[in-house]
Design a protein around this motif. Structure first.
Motif, PDB file in Angstrom:
ATOM      1  N   GLU A 112       0.967  -1.539   0.625  1.00 21.56           N
ATOM      2  CA  GLU A 112       0.147   0.164   0.188  1.00 21.56           C
ATOM      3  C   GLU A 112       1.159   1.288  -0.350  1.00 21.56           C
ATOM      4  O   GLU A 112       0.397   1.988  -0.746  1.00 21.56           O
ATOM      5  CB  GLU A 112      -0.807   0.074   1.333  1.00 21.56           C
ATOM      6  N   VAL A 113       1.958   1.267   0.907  1.00 17.55           N
ATOM      7  CA  VAL A 113       2.630   2.644   0.380  1.00 17.55           C
ATOM      8  C   VAL A 113       3.513   2.444  -0.739  1.00 17.55           C
ATOM      9  O   VAL A 113       3.326   3.608  -0.675  1.00 17.55           O
ATOM     10  CB  VAL A 113       3.932   1.404   1.845  1.00 17.55           C
ATOM     11  N   ILE A 114       4.328   1.225  -0.777  1.00 16.40           N
ATOM     12  CA  ILE A 114       4.183   1.933  -2.143  1.00 16.40           C
ATOM     13  C   ILE A 114       3.570   1.959  -3.737  1.00 16.40           C
ATOM     14  O   ILE A 114       3.610   3.042  -3.709  1.00 16.40           O
ATOM     15  CB  ILE A 114       4.888   0.307  -3.084  1.00 16.40           C
ATOM     16  N   CYS A 115       2.204   1.883  -3.376  1.00 17.84           N
ATOM     17  CA  CYS A 115       1.021   2.389  -4.396  1.00 17.84           C
ATOM     18  C   CYS A 115       0.877   4.245  -4.267  1.00 17.84           C
ATOM     19  O   CYS A 115       1.086   5.048  -5.174  1.00 17.84           O
ATOM     20  CB  CYS A 115      -0.292   1.271  -3.883  1.00 17.84           C
ATOM     21  N   VAL A 116       1.191   4.531  -2.857  1.00 23.31           N
ATOM     22  CA  VAL A 116       1.129   5.562  -2.482  1.00 23.31           C
ATOM     23  C   VAL A 116       1.941   6.230  -2.802  1.00 23.31           C
ATOM     24  O   VAL A 116       1.815   7.451  -3.285  1.00 23.31           O
ATOM     25  CB  VAL A 116       0.395   5.689  -0.857  1.00 23.31           C
ATOM     26  N   MET A 117       2.866   5.939  -2.769  1.00 23.39           N
ATOM     27  CA  MET A 117       4.282   6.337  -3.128  1.00 23.39           C
ATOM     28  C   MET A 117       4.724   6.836  -4.860  1.00 23.39           C
ATOM     29  O   MET A 117       5.013   7.705  -5.517  1.00 23.39           O
ATOM     30  CB  MET A 117       6.308   5.732  -2.462  1.00 23.39           C
ATOM     31  N   ARG A 118       4.015   5.575  -5.665  1.00 21.27           N
ATOM     32  CA  ARG A 118       4.026   6.043  -7.113  1.00 21.27           C
ATOM     33  C   ARG A 118       2.426   6.663  -7.905  1.00 21.27           C
ATOM     34  O   ARG A 118       3.171   7.579  -8.126  1.00 21.27           O
ATOM     35  CB  ARG A 118       3.530   4.444  -7.716  1.00 21.27           C
ATOM     36  N   LEU A 119       1.754   6.608  -6.896  1.00 23.22           N
ATOM     37  CA  LEU A 119       0.525   7.610  -7.202  1.00 23.22           C
ATOM     38  C   LEU A 119       1.271   9.526  -6.469  1.00 23.22           C
ATOM     39  O   LEU A 119       1.387   9.987  -7.451  1.00 23.22           O
ATOM     40  CB  LEU A 119      -1.038   7.715  -6.389  1.00 23.22           C
ATOM     41  N   THR A 120       2.081   9.790  -5.512  1.00 23.90           N
ATOM     42  CA  THR A 120       2.761  11.022  -5.222  1.00 23.90           C
ATOM     43  C   THR A 120       3.731  11.227  -6.193  1.00 23.90           C
ATOM     44  O   THR A 120       3.658  12.409  -7.219  1.00 23.90           O
ATOM     45  CB  THR A 120       3.866  10.404  -4.237  1.00 23.90           C
ATOM     46  N   MET A 121       4.362  10.439  -6.668  1.00 23.76           N
ATOM     47  CA  MET A 121       5.118  11.175  -8.158  1.00 23.76           C
ATOM     48  C   MET A 121       4.476  10.493  -8.849  1.00 23.76           C
ATOM     49  O   MET A 121       4.866  12.605  -9.515  1.00 23.76           O
ATOM     50  CB  MET A 121       5.947   8.995  -8.849  1.00 23.76           C
ATOM     51  N   VAL A 122       3.128  10.469  -9.770  1.00 24.97           N
ATOM     52  CA  VAL A 122       3.054  11.045 -10.525  1.00 24.97           C
ATOM     53  C   VAL A 122       1.966  12.020 -10.581  1.00 24.97           C
ATOM     54  O   VAL A 122       2.439  13.035 -11.297  1.00 24.97           O
ATOM     55  CB  VAL A 122       1.139   9.867 -11.387  1.00 24.97           C
ATOM     56  N   LEU A 123       0.621  12.346  -9.093  1.00 21.75           N
ATOM     57  CA  LEU A 123       0.997  14.299  -8.775  1.00 21.75           C
ATOM     58  C   LEU A 123       1.889  14.936  -9.180  1.00 21.75           C
ATOM     59  O   LEU A 123       1.834  15.761  -9.670  1.00 21.75           O
ATOM     60  CB  LEU A 123       0.121  13.845  -8.053  1.00 21.75           C
ATOM     61  N   LEU A 124       3.952  14.804  -8.211  1.00 18.75           N
ATOM     62  CA  LEU A 124       4.581  16.058  -8.306  1.00 18.75           C
ATOM     63  C   LEU A 124       4.940  16.312  -9.564  1.00 18.75           C
ATOM     64  O   LEU A 124       5.149  16.980 -10.304  1.00 18.75           O
ATOM     65  CB  LEU A 124       5.417  15.429  -7.078  1.00 18.75           C
ATOM     66  N   GLY A 125       5.303  14.965 -10.383  1.00 16.87           N
ATOM     67  CA  GLY A 125       5.877  15.350 -11.315  1.00 16.87           C
ATOM     68  C   GLY A 125       4.728  16.123 -12.266  1.00 16.87           C
ATOM     69  O   GLY A 125       5.396  16.853 -13.275  1.00 16.87           O
ATOM     70  N   THR A 126       3.493  15.603 -12.392  1.00 18.65           N
ATOM     71  CA  THR A 126       2.748  16.674 -13.132  1.00 18.65           C
ATOM     72  C   THR A 126       1.950  17.781 -12.432  1.00 18.65           C
ATOM     73  O   THR A 126       2.850  19.043 -13.734  1.00 18.65           O
ATOM     74  CB  THR A 126       0.843  15.987 -13.416  1.00 18.65           C
ATOM     75  N   ALA A 127       2.813  18.005 -11.426  1.00 18.58           N
ATOM     76  CA  ALA A 127       2.533  19.899 -11.230  1.00 18.58           C
ATOM     77  C   ALA A 127       3.854  20.892 -11.551  1.00 18.58           C
ATOM     78  O   ALA A 127       4.823  21.528 -11.693  1.00 18.58           O
ATOM     79  CB  ALA A 127       2.461  19.683  -9.486  1.00 18.58           C
ATOM     80  N   GLY A 128       5.359  19.914 -11.010  1.00 21.27           N
ATOM     81  CA  GLY A 128       6.181  20.503 -11.687  1.00 21.27           C
ATOM     82  C   GLY A 128       6.443  20.498 -13.745  1.00 21.27           C
ATOM     83  O   GLY A 128       7.280  21.415 -13.396  1.00 21.27           O
ATOM     84  N   MET A 129       5.834  19.517 -14.274  1.00 21.52           N
ATOM     85  CA  MET A 129       6.209  19.834 -15.352  1.00 21.52           C
ATOM     86  C   MET A 129       5.161  20.890 -16.186  1.00 21.52           C
ATOM     87  O   MET A 129       5.167  21.382 -16.809  1.00 21.52           O
ATOM     88  CB  MET A 129       5.475  18.320 -16.312  1.00 21.52           C
ATOM     89  N   GLY A 130       3.808  21.110 -15.162  1.00 20.91           N
ATOM     90  CA  GLY A 130       2.746  22.182 -15.811  1.00 20.91           C
ATOM     91  C   GLY A 130       3.584  23.742 -15.474  1.00 20.91           C
ATOM     92  O   GLY A 130       3.728  24.407 -15.959  1.00 20.91           O
ATOM     93  N   LEU A 131       4.793  23.622 -14.001  1.00 19.82           N
ATOM     94  CA  LEU A 131       5.447  24.663 -13.768  1.00 19.82           C
ATOM     95  C   LEU A 131       6.890  25.040 -14.465  1.00 19.82           C
ATOM     96  O   LEU A 131       6.909  26.798 -15.150  1.00 19.82           O
ATOM     97  CB  LEU A 131       6.078  24.725 -12.226  1.00 19.82           C
ATOM     98  N   ALA A 132       7.286  23.740 -15.050  1.00 23.80           N
ATOM     99  CA  ALA A 132       8.267  23.901 -16.080  1.00 23.80           C
ATOM    100  C   ALA A 132       7.655  25.168 -17.161  1.00 23.80           C
ATOM    101  O   ALA A 132       8.850  25.235 -17.705  1.00 23.80           O
ATOM    102  CB  ALA A 132       8.994  22.499 -16.604  1.00 23.80           C
ATOM    103  N   PHE A 133       6.473  25.351 -17.566  1.00 25.85           N
ATOM    104  CA  PHE A 133       6.342  25.890 -18.789  1.00 25.85           C
ATOM    105  C   PHE A 133       6.046  27.414 -18.147  1.00 25.85           C
ATOM    106  O   PHE A 133       5.673  28.199 -19.486  1.00 25.85           O
ATOM    107  CB  PHE A 133       4.334  25.701 -18.937  1.00 25.85           C
ATOM    108  N   LEU A 134       6.326  27.654 -17.045  1.00 30.44           N
ATOM    109  CA  LEU A 134       6.758  28.883 -15.865  1.00 30.44           C
ATOM    110  C   LEU A 134       7.574  29.728 -15.954  1.00 30.44           C
ATOM    111  O   LEU A 134       8.149  29.876 -14.950  1.00 30.44           O
ATOM    112  CB  LEU A 134       5.234  29.228 -14.848  1.00 30.44           C
ATOM    113  N   SER A 135       9.137  29.272 -16.922  1.00 29.87           N
ATOM    114  CA  SER A 135      10.173  28.807 -16.682  1.00 29.87           C
ATOM    115  C   SER A 135      10.498  30.253 -16.068  1.00 29.87           C
ATOM    116  O   SER A 135      11.889  30.155 -15.171  1.00 29.87           O
ATOM    117  CB  SER A 135      10.915  28.694 -17.636  1.00 29.87           C
ATOM    118  N   SER A 136      10.263  31.441 -15.960  1.00 29.93           N
ATOM    119  CA  SER A 136      11.234  32.749 -16.100  1.00 29.93           C
ATOM    120  C   SER A 136      10.759  33.199 -14.653  1.00 29.93           C
ATOM    121  O   SER A 136      12.020  34.119 -13.807  1.00 29.93           O
ATOM    122  CB  SER A 136      10.369  33.425 -16.014  1.00 29.93           C
TER     123      SER A 136
END
Length: 537
Positions: free
Chosen positions: A376-400
């Motif tokens: 269960e911890v591993i599943c939560v960890m993987r879900l968190t990776m997807v969410l944080l990665g998606t958030a970071g990817m979205g913020l990367a478009f605001l590179s300034s």
């Protein structure tokens, strides 16, 4: 300028190789799950990383896209120069301090993450609050290094860098999600090799380009961009030392460092890996320094880039890919692009694994669902990776502004988290009340200090606060001052809380964190027993 087909093919080959390595490492991790706990395999690699892999993954994590691009940019800038390049020396200091003081106490209790001693010392709730600064730091770091790849791809391949951001983020998320630290560590080996060879291949071509003067001559003479050695004015020495302390000392309090230290097979290996990584990280800054020096020594009017210069166009942040594109042959610039892509991915995967590990293990398992299974911890960890990665990817478009946000969140880690970690490991008398007070005081002081890069004016003017170009700049070492005040507050408030509760100046029901309640009740029962014994006698 047309699409650079050879460059595009080279990037595709590199991404394929990286993904294949990550998937192989994930398969290797899966095999070891039969012998070890799944959580420890994912977070600290089963604590059996060898010296070679440990050295490469630790170094590659620090030598990221921001490090490579940022070092070249600072050397190139007329207002900065080599004198203001802190990262190589700062990172070396980080690894030396970590090896000397932090490796043994962290490994002696077999901690899994950096948050373990904080939660153990200050409680689950306070430990969870302390998770916020590194979480913000990792997300902004992930975004900033993806943004650095965006700039490079746009210059060298002449394509929209947004596609490279999406592909890079998805690749990193996939292999990190499947293999945890194993995938991150083994792909880091490939990526660091790419960085070393690709950047060093570019340096001779840039140095020998006819449009560039001899960098030894321009180091002290003003030709095109000013002497690239730079200088530190007497009034700026305190600020220079403050920035160095921030990078050198503040760099210790990051999960990405402890994740590798805790993954080593022995404490001796972890210490040696820390020292060697510090030396290698500093050496890895040399190519970027030389490229920045070449850029400052170049008559851009003799290149197809033309005038005005990159600095005058506001493109100093892209100086490394510009040198690769306009001062090097095509096949060399493609190699440089591979180096930057490798640097980006080697740091991006680490930031994802860092925050997702702490959230799944320290927040979800220890606070929200204490009976959660490893799966269960591993599943939560993987879900968190997807969410944080998606958030970071979205913020990367605001590179300034993302790099500035990462820098500010890193300062919060220095001012807030480093004192807490020191107290948790080395000062036994500290407690939850001191921790909370230190966190609040440090946060308020740092925010009141303002942030020039984000155009946040300082509300608290320290000595030496100067108006430069219409903006107030703190020349006082306020970041280190804030860290020391936070540390002092933790110690003093912890002592006062202990004295006031144990002396019963404050009633026991005010001890909402239950730090002294058991001790007070035990002490009261002992006193009652002594009184009864005296009455009987």
């Amino acid at each position: 300028m047309a699409l650079n087909v050879p460059g595009l093919i080279a990037v595709i080959v590199f991404y394929t190789l990286t993904l294949a390595t990550g998937l192989w490492a994930a398969w290797k991790a899966k095999k070891n799950e039969q012998k070890n706990r799944q959580t420890e395999i994912a977070i600290v690699g089963g604590r059996n990383l060898n010296v070679f892999v440990g050295l490469f993954t630790t170094t590659a994590t620090w030598v990221g896209g921001a490090y490579i691009n940022g070092t070249a940019e600072i050397v190139y800038l007329p207002s900065r120069g080599l004198a203001w390049v802190h990262a190589p020396l700062g990172f070396a200091i980080t690894f030396i301090i970590g090896g000397l003081f932090f490796v043994k106490p962290m490994r002696s209790k077999k901690y899994v993450t950096m948050m373990d001693p904080l939660q153990e010392k200050f409680g689950q709730t306070m430990g969870s609050i302390l998770f916020i600064p590194p979480l913000l730091g990792d997300v902004f770091w992930f975004a900033s290094i993806l943004a650095s790849l965006n700039a490079t791809v746009r210059v060298i391949l002449d394509v929209n860098g947004y596609l490279s951001i999406i592909i890079s983020a998805c690749t990193v998320i996939l292999y990190t999600l499947l293999g945890g630290l194993y995938s991150v560590a083994y792909t880091d080996v490939i990526q660091l090799i790419f960085i070393v060879f690709s950047l060093w291949i570019c340096v001779p071509f840039a140095l020998l380009n006819s449009a560039s003067e001899n960098i030894a001559y321009t180091a002290v003479r003003d030709l095109y961009q000013g002497p690239w050695l730079g200088e530190i004015q007497p009034s700026h020495i305190a600020r220079w030392l403050d920035d160095l302390a921030y990078l050198g000392i503040g760099g210790v309090a990051w999960q990405i460092y402890f994740q590798r230290i805790l993954a080593a097979s022995s404490s001796r290996q972890a210490i040696l890996t820390s020292y060697a990584s510090g030396f290698l990280s500093a050496v890895m800054g040399v190519p970027s320094i030389l490229i920045g020096a070449v850029a400052a020594s170049t008559d851009w009017n003799q290149t197809s880039y033309g005038l005005p210069t990159p600095n005058e166009r506001g493109e100093s942040n892209m100086i490394l890919p510009l040198v690769l594109q306009y001062l090097c042959p095509t096949f060399v610039s493609v190699a440089g692009l591979g180096a930057i892509a490798a640097a980006v991915m080697s740091s991006a995967d680490s930031s994802l694994l860092s925050s997702s590990s702490m959230f799944a293990y320290n927040i979800y398992k220890k606070l929200l669902r204490k009976k959660a299974s490893d799966r269960e911890v591993i599943c939560v960890m993987r879900l968190t990776m997807v969410l944080l990665g998606t958030a970071g990817m979205g913020l990367a478009f605001l590179s300034s502004s993302i790099y500035d946000l990462w820098f500010l969140s890193g300062e919060l880690v220095y001012a807030l988290l480093f004192p807490q970690l020191c107290c948790a490991l080395f000062i036994s008398s500290t407690n939850t009340y001191g921790s909370a007070a230190g966190f609040i005081v440090g946060l308020v002081l740092r925010l009141l200090g303002g942030e020039q890069s984000l155009k946040i004016p300082p509300l608290l003017h320290y000595p030496g606060c100067t108006l430069i170009d219409g903006v107030y700049v703190q020349l006082f070492p306020f970041k280190t001052f804030t860290m020391l005040v936070s540390l002092t507050t933790i110690v003093i408030v912890s002592y006062l809380a202990q004295v006031m509760f144990m002396k019963k100046v404050l009633p026991v029901h005010w001890d909402i964190s239950k730090v002294f309640r058991k001790e007070i009740l035990h002490h009261s029962q002992h006193e009652l027993q002594e009184q009864e014994a005296l009455q009987q006698n």
